[in-house]
Design a protein around this motif. Structure first.
Motif, PDB file in Angstrom:
ATOM      1  N   GLN A   1     -11.216   8.606  61.143  1.00 11.74           N
ATOM      2  CA  GLN A   1     -12.561   9.260  60.852  1.00 11.74           C
ATOM      3  C   GLN A   1     -12.983   9.211  59.598  1.00 11.74           C
ATOM      4  OE1 GLN A   1      -9.999  10.678  62.180  1.00 11.74           O
ATOM      5  NE2 GLN A   1      -9.623  12.410  61.549  1.00 11.74           N
ATOM      6  N   GLU A   2     -12.149   9.342  58.417  1.00 11.30           N
ATOM      7  CA  GLU A   2     -12.526   9.233  57.030  1.00 11.30           C
ATOM      8  C   GLU A   2     -12.904   8.115  56.460  1.00 11.30           C
ATOM      9  OE1 GLU A   2     -12.579  12.240  55.439  1.00 11.30           O
ATOM     10  OE2 GLU A   2     -11.891  13.312  57.361  1.00 11.30           O
ATOM     11  N   HIS A   3     -13.132   6.923  57.157  1.00 13.81           N
ATOM     12  CA  HIS A   3     -13.377   5.655  56.484  1.00 13.81           C
ATOM     13  C   HIS A   3     -14.523   5.120  57.504  1.00 13.81           C
ATOM     14  CE1 HIS A   3      -9.865   5.893  54.008  1.00 13.81           C
ATOM     15  NE2 HIS A   3      -9.374   6.369  54.703  1.00 13.81           N
ATOM     16  N   ASN A   4     -15.249   4.261  56.802  1.00 14.42           N
ATOM     17  CA  ASN A   4     -16.144   3.050  57.555  1.00 14.42           C
ATOM     18  C   ASN A   4     -15.274   2.539  58.240  1.00 14.42           C
ATOM     19  OD1 ASN A   4     -18.686   4.033  56.609  1.00 14.42           O
ATOM     20  ND2 ASN A   4     -18.394   2.807  54.836  1.00 14.42           N
ATOM     21  N   LEU A   5     -16.051   1.860  59.490  1.00 12.79           N
ATOM     22  CA  LEU A   5     -15.158   0.653  60.141  1.00 12.79           C
ATOM     23  C   LEU A   5     -15.500  -0.470  59.159  1.00 12.79           C
ATOM     24  CD1 LEU A   5     -16.904   0.921  63.827  1.00 12.79           C
ATOM     25  CD2 LEU A   5     -14.530   1.495  63.268  1.00 12.79           C
ATOM     26  N   VAL A   6     -14.492  -1.480  59.476  1.00 11.21           N
ATOM     27  CA  VAL A   6     -14.425  -2.612  58.560  1.00 11.21           C
ATOM     28  C   VAL A   6     -14.485  -3.788  59.455  1.00 11.21           C
ATOM     29  CG1 VAL A   6     -13.178  -4.227  56.852  1.00 11.21           C
ATOM     30  CG2 VAL A   6     -12.931  -1.651  56.636  1.00 11.21           C
ATOM     31  N   TRP A   7     -15.481  -4.462  59.255  1.00 10.29           N
ATOM     32  CA  TRP A   7     -15.686  -5.787  60.371  1.00 10.29           C
ATOM     33  C   TRP A   7     -15.288  -6.879  59.678  1.00 10.29           C
ATOM     34  CZ3 TRP A   7     -18.467  -5.250  64.797  1.00 10.29           C
ATOM     35  CH2 TRP A   7     -18.918  -4.103  64.995  1.00 10.29           C
ATOM     36  N   VAL A   8     -14.230  -7.833  60.332  1.00 11.08           N
ATOM     37  CA  VAL A   8     -13.879  -9.006  59.866  1.00 11.08           C
ATOM     38  C   VAL A   8     -14.617 -10.226  60.240  1.00 11.08           C
ATOM     39  CG1 VAL A   8     -11.565 -10.438  59.971  1.00 11.08           C
ATOM     40  CG2 VAL A   8     -11.424  -7.934  60.039  1.00 11.08           C
ATOM     41  N   THR A   9     -15.118 -10.909  59.274  1.00 10.48           N
ATOM     42  CA  THR A   9     -16.139 -11.659  59.707  1.00 10.48           C
ATOM     43  C   THR A   9     -16.194 -12.940  58.992  1.00 10.48           C
ATOM     44  OG1 THR A   9     -17.809  -9.822  59.529  1.00 10.48           O
ATOM     45  CG2 THR A   9     -18.660 -12.025  59.567  1.00 10.48           C
ATOM     46  N   ALA A  10     -16.196 -14.106  59.899  1.00  8.72           N
ATOM     47  CA  ALA A  10     -16.157 -15.416  59.524  1.00  8.72           C
ATOM     48  C   ALA A  10     -17.639 -16.015  58.965  1.00  8.72           C
ATOM     49  CB  ALA A  10     -15.630 -16.287  60.385  1.00  8.72           C
TER      50      ALA A  10
END
Length: 82
Positions: free
Chosen positions: A29-38
């Motif tokens: 909850q202390e961080h943004n989601l990180v999207w792994v993107t091609a």
């Protein structure tokens, strides 16, 4: 926690371009989601923080084009919070 997206989600990464999100990393909850993107152009894989990720337009889901200063006109502007 890492979640593989199946099927991938078409997204636009501000400053990088369009691509397919293939996974999401949730550090807590202390961080943004990180999207792994091609990315579509060049095939690079980027880990993009949540505030830079936009969904693409989708007629079936009722998401239309809404131009904004941080995304191209082909993509919906999703509000950045946090």
């Amino acid at each position: 926690m890492f979640t593989q997206l199946n099927p991938p989600i078409p997204v636009y990464i501000v400053g990088k371009g369009s691509g397919s999100a293939i996974g999401v990393i949730d550090y807590s909850q202390e961080h943004n989601l990180v999207w792994v993107t091609a990315l579509d152009d060049g095939g690079e894989i980027w880990c993009a923080p949540n505030p830079t990720v936009r969904l693409t337009k989708n007629w079936t889901m009722g998401r239309s084009i809404k131009p904004c200063s941080s995304a191209t006109p082909d993509f919906v502007d999703m509000p950045v919070t946090g």
